[in-house]
Scaffold this motif. Structure first.
Motif, PDB file in Angstrom:
ATOM      1  N   LEU A   1     -16.245 -18.808   2.743  1.00 54.46           N
ATOM      2  CA  LEU A   1     -15.885 -19.952   3.581  1.00 54.46           C
ATOM      3  C   LEU A   1     -15.134 -21.023   2.796  1.00 54.46           C
ATOM      4  O   LEU A   1     -14.159 -21.610   3.295  1.00 54.46           O
ATOM      5  CB  LEU A   1     -17.144 -20.542   4.224  1.00 54.46           C
ATOM      6  CG  LEU A   1     -16.931 -21.728   5.153  1.00 54.46           C
ATOM      7  CD1 LEU A   1     -16.038 -21.329   6.320  1.00 54.46           C
ATOM      8  CD2 LEU A   1     -18.259 -22.252   5.647  1.00 54.46           C
ATOM      9  N   ASP A   2     -15.531 -21.254   1.547  1.00 54.28           N
ATOM     10  CA  ASP A   2     -14.867 -22.275   0.740  1.00 54.28           C
ATOM     11  C   ASP A   2     -13.418 -21.893   0.452  1.00 54.28           C
ATOM     12  O   ASP A   2     -12.517 -22.730   0.551  1.00 54.28           O
ATOM     13  CB  ASP A   2     -15.627 -22.481  -0.575  1.00 54.28           C
ATOM     14  CG  ASP A   2     -16.983 -23.088  -0.341  1.00 54.28           C
ATOM     15  OD1 ASP A   2     -17.073 -24.005   0.498  1.00 54.28           O
ATOM     16  OD2 ASP A   2     -17.947 -22.644  -0.974  1.00 54.28           O
ATOM     17  N   ARG A   3     -13.203 -20.663   0.084  1.00 53.98           N
ATOM     18  CA  ARG A   3     -11.838 -20.196  -0.217  1.00 53.98           C
ATOM     19  C   ARG A   3     -10.954 -20.250   1.036  1.00 53.98           C
ATOM     20  O   ARG A   3      -9.794 -20.653   0.963  1.00 53.98           O
ATOM     21  CB  ARG A   3     -11.920 -18.766  -0.754  1.00 53.98           C
ATOM     22  CG  ARG A   3     -10.610 -18.154  -1.074  1.00 53.98           C
ATOM     23  CD  ARG A   3     -10.249 -18.391  -2.503  1.00 53.98           C
ATOM     24  NE  ARG A   3      -9.096 -17.558  -2.797  1.00 53.98           N
ATOM     25  CZ  ARG A   3      -8.081 -17.974  -3.504  1.00 53.98           C
ATOM     26  NH1 ARG A   3      -8.107 -19.155  -4.037  1.00 53.98           N
ATOM     27  NH2 ARG A   3      -7.066 -17.189  -3.719  1.00 53.98           N
ATOM     28  N   ILE A   4     -11.493 -19.861   2.171  1.00 52.45           N
ATOM     29  CA  ILE A   4     -10.725 -19.898   3.419  1.00 52.45           C
ATOM     30  C   ILE A   4     -10.384 -21.343   3.782  1.00 52.45           C
ATOM     31  O   ILE A   4      -9.258 -21.630   4.214  1.00 52.45           O
ATOM     32  CB  ILE A   4     -11.502 -19.186   4.543  1.00 52.45           C
ATOM     33  CG1 ILE A   4     -11.579 -17.689   4.244  1.00 52.45           C
ATOM     34  CG2 ILE A   4     -10.867 -19.430   5.904  1.00 52.45           C
ATOM     35  CD1 ILE A   4     -12.517 -16.928   5.146  1.00 52.45           C
ATOM     36  N   LEU A   5     -11.330 -22.270   3.595  1.00 52.67           N
ATOM     37  CA  LEU A   5     -11.048 -23.688   3.863  1.00 52.67           C
ATOM     38  C   LEU A   5      -9.951 -24.223   2.957  1.00 52.67           C
ATOM     39  O   LEU A   5      -9.080 -24.984   3.401  1.00 52.67           O
ATOM     40  CB  LEU A   5     -12.316 -24.520   3.682  1.00 52.67           C
ATOM     41  CG  LEU A   5     -13.238 -24.626   4.871  1.00 52.67           C
ATOM     42  CD1 LEU A   5     -14.502 -25.377   4.502  1.00 52.67           C
ATOM     43  CD2 LEU A   5     -12.543 -25.318   6.025  1.00 52.67           C
ATOM     44  N   GLU A   6      -9.974 -23.845   1.683  1.00 53.74           N
ATOM     45  CA  GLU A   6      -8.929 -24.290   0.753  1.00 53.74           C
ATOM     46  C   GLU A   6      -7.559 -23.763   1.173  1.00 53.74           C
ATOM     47  O   GLU A   6      -6.566 -24.489   1.139  1.00 53.74           O
ATOM     48  CB  GLU A   6      -9.258 -23.829  -0.662  1.00 53.74           C
ATOM     49  CG  GLU A   6     -10.433 -24.530  -1.290  1.00 53.74           C
ATOM     50  CD  GLU A   6     -10.863 -23.900  -2.597  1.00 53.74           C
ATOM     51  OE1 GLU A   6     -10.231 -22.916  -3.037  1.00 53.74           O
ATOM     52  OE2 GLU A   6     -11.831 -24.394  -3.185  1.00 53.74           O
ATOM     53  N   ILE A   7      -7.507 -22.499   1.553  1.00 52.05           N
ATOM     54  CA  ILE A   7      -6.238 -21.901   1.966  1.00 52.05           C
ATOM     55  C   ILE A   7      -5.731 -22.552   3.245  1.00 52.05           C
ATOM     56  O   ILE A   7      -4.546 -22.903   3.354  1.00 52.05           O
ATOM     57  CB  ILE A   7      -6.387 -20.375   2.129  1.00 52.05           C
ATOM     58  CG1 ILE A   7      -6.634 -19.728   0.770  1.00 52.05           C
ATOM     59  CG2 ILE A   7      -5.159 -19.778   2.797  1.00 52.05           C
ATOM     60  CD1 ILE A   7      -7.037 -18.270   0.843  1.00 52.05           C
ATOM     61  N   MET A   8      -6.611 -22.730   4.225  1.00 47.61           N
ATOM     62  CA  MET A   8      -6.202 -23.339   5.497  1.00 47.61           C
ATOM     63  C   MET A   8      -5.743 -24.786   5.298  1.00 47.61           C
ATOM     64  O   MET A   8      -4.792 -25.228   5.938  1.00 47.61           O
ATOM     65  CB  MET A   8      -7.344 -23.287   6.510  1.00 47.61           C
ATOM     66  CG  MET A   8      -7.613 -21.904   7.048  1.00 47.61           C
ATOM     67  SD  MET A   8      -6.179 -21.148   7.832  1.00 47.61           S
ATOM     68  CE  MET A   8      -5.829 -22.296   9.128  1.00 47.61           C
ATOM     69  N   THR A   9      -6.401 -25.518   4.415  1.00 47.51           N
ATOM     70  CA  THR A   9      -5.994 -26.897   4.140  1.00 47.51           C
ATOM     71  C   THR A   9      -4.603 -26.927   3.527  1.00 47.51           C
ATOM     72  O   THR A   9      -3.761 -27.744   3.921  1.00 47.51           O
ATOM     73  CB  THR A   9      -7.019 -27.572   3.208  1.00 47.51           C
ATOM     74  OG1 THR A   9      -8.302 -27.534   3.829  1.00 47.51           O
ATOM     75  CG2 THR A   9      -6.638 -29.007   2.926  1.00 47.51           C
ATOM     76  N   ALA A  10      -4.340 -26.030   2.582  1.00 50.48           N
ATOM     77  CA  ALA A  10      -3.015 -25.990   1.957  1.00 50.48           C
ATOM     78  C   ALA A  10      -1.941 -25.584   2.964  1.00 50.48           C
ATOM     79  O   ALA A  10      -0.838 -26.145   2.969  1.00 50.48           O
ATOM     80  CB  ALA A  10      -3.023 -25.015   0.776  1.00 50.48           C
TER      81      ALA A  10
END
Length: 143
Positions: A72-81
């Motif tokens: 979930l953390d990695r997906i949030l970082e990617i979506m934010t970028a």
């Protein structure tokens, strides 16, 4: 709101969502279970020590490749970028369509600010881990 201002307003909306996601993840996260800092630093320090000793002894050092993990953390970082980059792109498109400069500036500032914030947090984490690994290696080597 004029129809030509649509790209600028969309850029502001997307940039705002990206900034909110980045702040939420920074202050409320991480949302997935993380290994402890001690275990990360210890494993890296041991791996560095073993590879140095193996190379000094003339043995070949085996390169290990880790598989990327998507939590979930990695997906949030990617979506934010992605959202921050979309805000910048929408701001540029709005500028090309001659949207009001304040609207374009808002979209560009929100997008670039979010990207800069994510980069700064990542850079600080990398510097902290490198410092901790250096201290542990110094202690292991008999500092």
């Amino acid at each position: 709101m004029l129809r030509k201002d649509l790209f600028g307003w969309l850029g502001i909306a997307v940039g705002s969502i990206a900034l909110l996601m980045a702040m939420l993840h920074f202050y409320a996260g991480p949302f997935s279970p993380q290994p402890t800092l001690e275990s990360i630093v210890a494993s890296k320090a041991v791996a560095i020590k073993e590879s140095v000793l193996a190379s000094l002894a003339g043995n070949s050092v085996a390169a290990s490749v880790s598989q990327p993990r998507y939590d979930l953390d990695r997906i949030l970082e990617i979506m934010t970028a992605v959202l921050a980059a979309a805000a910048v792109i929408l701001g540029v498109i709005g500028s090309a369509c001659r949207v009001n400069r304040r609207i374009v500036s808002g979209a560009l500032m929100l997008g670039t600010g979010t990207l800069a914030f994510q980069f700064a947090v990542f850079a600080f984490g990398v510097i902290a881990v490198i410092f901790l690994i250096a201290v542990v290696l110094w202690l292991i080597m008999g500092g």
